[in-house]
Design a protein around this motif. Structure first.
Motif, short mmCIF file in Angstrom:
data_model
loop_
_atom_site.label_atom_id
_atom_site.label_comp_id
_atom_site.label_asym_id
_atom_site.label_seq_id
_atom_site.Cartn_x
_atom_site.Cartn_y
_atom_site.Cartn_z
N CYS A 28 14.92 92.40 34.08
CA CYS A 28 14.16 92.74 32.92
C CYS A 28 14.49 91.85 31.92
O CYS A 28 14.11 92.15 30.63
N GLY A 78 14.54 96.31 28.93
CA GLY A 78 13.76 96.80 29.87
C GLY A 78 14.27 98.34 30.11
O GLY A 78 15.21 98.92 29.20
N ASP A 133 13.65 99.54 38.20
CA ASP A 133 13.40 98.60 36.94
C ASP A 133 12.14 98.34 36.75
O ASP A 133 11.20 98.48 37.70
N ASP A 134 11.57 98.07 35.67
CA ASP A 134 10.29 97.55 35.25
C ASP A 134 10.30 96.16 34.82
O ASP A 134 9.57 95.77 33.86
N GLY A 135 11.13 95.49 35.55
CA GLY A 135 10.98 93.86 35.28
C GLY A 135 9.92 93.24 36.15
O GLY A 135 8.83 93.80 36.25
#
Length: 662
Positions: A421, A425, A458-460
């Protein structure tokens, strides 16, 4: 006789279990049982006999004829009838009336002359699979004899007609059968085809078979049909056919052409091909493992050379300054060497976890409670500008894990999420109870049962498929040089696998990453008493210690440090010497032993032997690697602990004091 046939155990004959009998065999036996002549169906390479009631009444004393070999049943006249039998099995029909045999009728007790008829039986592929044996009395007049012969031959023709009747084969065959027009439109399919592929008769009527064939196989099917109609090329083909729910099944097809209609008979070989595919995948994985081992060796050499160079350089400068009598910066050289040693220790720990040879100390734990206790560490791992959220099952199942390795794995995964991220993030941690109804992800994976799922999301930037496939390989990293050793995910993979679980990654570029772990449910109770704090500074006040390790240099520094901490140390290099000293110079307050010892006598065996002498003997095991797992329950024995090499000498002394004060 029909009832006896149903009750007979056919599993050890050529016929196999009765429910699996081929349609051609069922039809032949049904017709044979209806015959008024003494008749028998002779089936398969072993010529297994199935006969009617008249056959038994004629022969008498042969109640055990059912399921026997035909050649043993007629062994007395085999030299005469054998050639006619083999002729029938090769496709020829014979009515032998010039070699009558005298047989004593069991029913009347009288002697009579009989002649034999042999007719081949063919299956739906027109291959000879057996014969019909018919016995006809020849003692009567010529007129009666001719009549009976005509009746027998009529009966044989009836059987041949029924065997050739496509409708019987069509309805009873276990193989899929279809008829196709010259423009490859479906005309009809038998029940076995509908069962195998799930389509209804209305759905496929008039449909082109190419619509049901896998797109990659369509050209081959079309070309094969043209060649077959024109009597060119092989009459067999393997292709994939679409099931009604969308997946494809493999069939091996053979066919016939009557001038206007193609008839194809297909056997489902999906299971055979999947087995072959699994075997090829095993071979491929073995090849890939060899590549990973080579990559591992190169990465290990690179990392260790860097660390050893730092240690060696620091010691060289330290020695140079001491020889010059200069004391400036000595502390910095020692600090540099200790830092390199600590990094080498972490690397070897991770390698052991990856190889699944790291001795674990699993204990039942509540995952939610432990995650709550770890929250400060995890927030530090993700960084101050990252959002950390929780999606926890309200009542998670208990799992049995090594707490230290679990914490290390979670910190690694959170650090990876922060990197993905770029420091800004969202990271979410989820626990979820999961019940597997079948093996996961395939046969040979996790067994059906209850598991606790642990997921780090995660939203990486995500990962491409090629990186996901290699993510768990040791020393594989997408980070810039110097920013990662590539051992974090490898360590997670080893820890989860050694704990009886399974881990995988779901990711795609721009869509973030989810690391999923499944751990087996544990039915043991969770201990309620918290672990005692590790003492930091203390003296042993002369407590006696027996120290066993075959590495001389390590044993020397451990003994010297323990002596400085107040222990009275007796050190030996092998288990036999240790046992002798234990018996003659004991008792000892504590025994510290390596698990892997020379001469075939391990530290675990040594502990058992010592505890036969003193059941309460306290033991501290130390090990850097063992190819044998620790015995179940070994570390649960009171007065027992384990340290993994390499460790700091202060940690060794503190653990010894903790055991003695317990």
């Amino acid at each position: 006789m029909r009832e006896r046939i149903v009750q007979f155990d056919w599993r050890h004959t050529d016929l196999g279990p009765l429910p699996h009998w081929e349609p051609s065999l069922r039809i032949a036996i049904d017709m044979m049982l209806l015959s008024s002549f003494p008749s028998a169906v002779v089936w398969g390479p072993n010529m297994t006999v199935v006969h009617n009631d008249s056959y038994v009444a004629l022969l008498g004393g042969l109640d055990q004829a059912l399921g026997r070999r035909f050649d043993s049943l007629w062994s007395d006249v085999w030299d005469d009838i054998g050639p006619w039998v083999f002729k029938a099995l090769q496709g020829g029909t014979s009515f032998v009336d010039d070699q009558p045999y005298e047989i004593k009728c069991a029913k009347t007790g009288g002697q009579a002359w009989y002649v034999f008829s042999y007719a081949p039986i063919r299956d739906e592929h027109h291959e000879v699979v057996g014969m019909l044996h018919t016995v006809i009395q020849s003692s009567a007049g010529v007129a009666a004899h001719g009549k009976w012969r005509e009746q027998a031959q009529t009966f044989e023709r009836q059987i041949a007609r029924y065997m050739a009747d496509r409708d019987y084969m069509w309805r009873l065959s276990r193989d899929a059968m279809i008829t196709v027009s010259l423009d490859l439109k479906m005309l009809a399919a038998n029940p076995a085809w509908h069962r195998a592929l799930g389509w209804s008769e209305v759905e496929v009527r008039g449909m082109s078979i190419l619509e049901l064939v896998h797109p990659a196989d369509r050209d081959e099917v079309e070309a094969a049909a043209i060649d077959f109609v024109n009597d060119r090329g092989p009459a067999e083909l393997e292709t994939r056919v679409r099931h009604v729910d969308g997946h494809y099944r493999w069939f091996h097809w053979s066919g016939s052409f009557d001038g206007s209609v193609l008839t194809a008979v297909g056997r489902d070989i999906t299971g055979d091909r999947e087995a072959a595919m699994r075997q090829s995948q095993v071979l491929l994985r073995n090849t890939q493992r060899l590549e990973v081992v080579g990559h591992l060796a190169g990465g290990m050499a690179h990392e260790m050379n860097n660390l050893l160079s730092g240690i060696g350089g620091s010691l060289e400068l330290l020695q140079r300054r001491l020889s010059q009598g200069r004391m400036e910066r000595i502390d910095s050289y020692v600090a540099l060497a200790r830092d390199s040693v600590q990094r080498a220790m972490n690397l070897t720990h991770r390698l052991l976890v990856f190889s699944r040879h790291q001795p674990l100390a699993p204990a039942p734990l509540d995952m939610n409670r432990h995650l709550a206790a770890m929250e400060p560490m995890l927030r530090h791992a993700v960084g101050t500008e990252m959002s950390l959220s929780w999606e926890l099952d309200v009542d998670p199942w208990t799992v049995c894990l090594d707490v230290g390795q679990l914490e290390s794995s979670l910190i690694n995964l959170c650090a990876n999420a922060r990197e993905a991220c770029l420091g800004r993030g969202n990271v979410a941690i989820r626990t979820i109870n999961t019940r597997l109804a079948s093996a996961f992800p395939e046969e040979g994976g996790l067994a059906p049962g209850d598991y606790l799922g642990l997921q780090i999301m995660d939203d990486g930037h995500g990962m491409p498929a090629k990186d996901v496939a290699k993510a768990f390989e040791p020393f594989f990293t997408t980070k810039p040089t110097g920013r990662g050793s590539g051992m974090g995910l490898a360590m997670v993979h080893g820890f989860v696998g050694q704990s009886g679980g399974y881990v995988w990654i779901e990711s795609s570029p721009g869509q973030g990453t989810k690391v999923c772990m499944l751990f087996p449910r544990c039915l043991e109770a969770i201990p309620q008493t918290p672990a005692a704090a590790m003492p930091q500074v203390s003296l042993a006040s002369g407590r006696r210690v027996l120290l066993i390790d075959d590495e001389h240099n390590l044993r020397t520094v451990m003994g010297e440090y323990l002596s400085e901490r107040g222990f009275t140390v007796s050190d030996v290099a092998d288990a036999n010497t240790a046992m002798e000293r234990f018996r003659h110079d004991g008792p000892y307050d504590l025994v510290i032993t390596d698990i892997g010892l020379p001469e075939g006598f391990s530290g675990q065996q040594l502990a058992k032997a010592m505890r036969t002498v003193n059941p309460c003997q306290k033991m501290l095991f130390i090990t850097g690697y063992t190819d044998q797992p620790l015995e179940p329950g070994l570390l649960q024995v009171p007065g027992t602990a384990l340290l993994i090499k390499p460790f700091e000498l202060s940690t060794l002394a503190n653990q010894a004091l903790l055991l003695l004060d317990d």
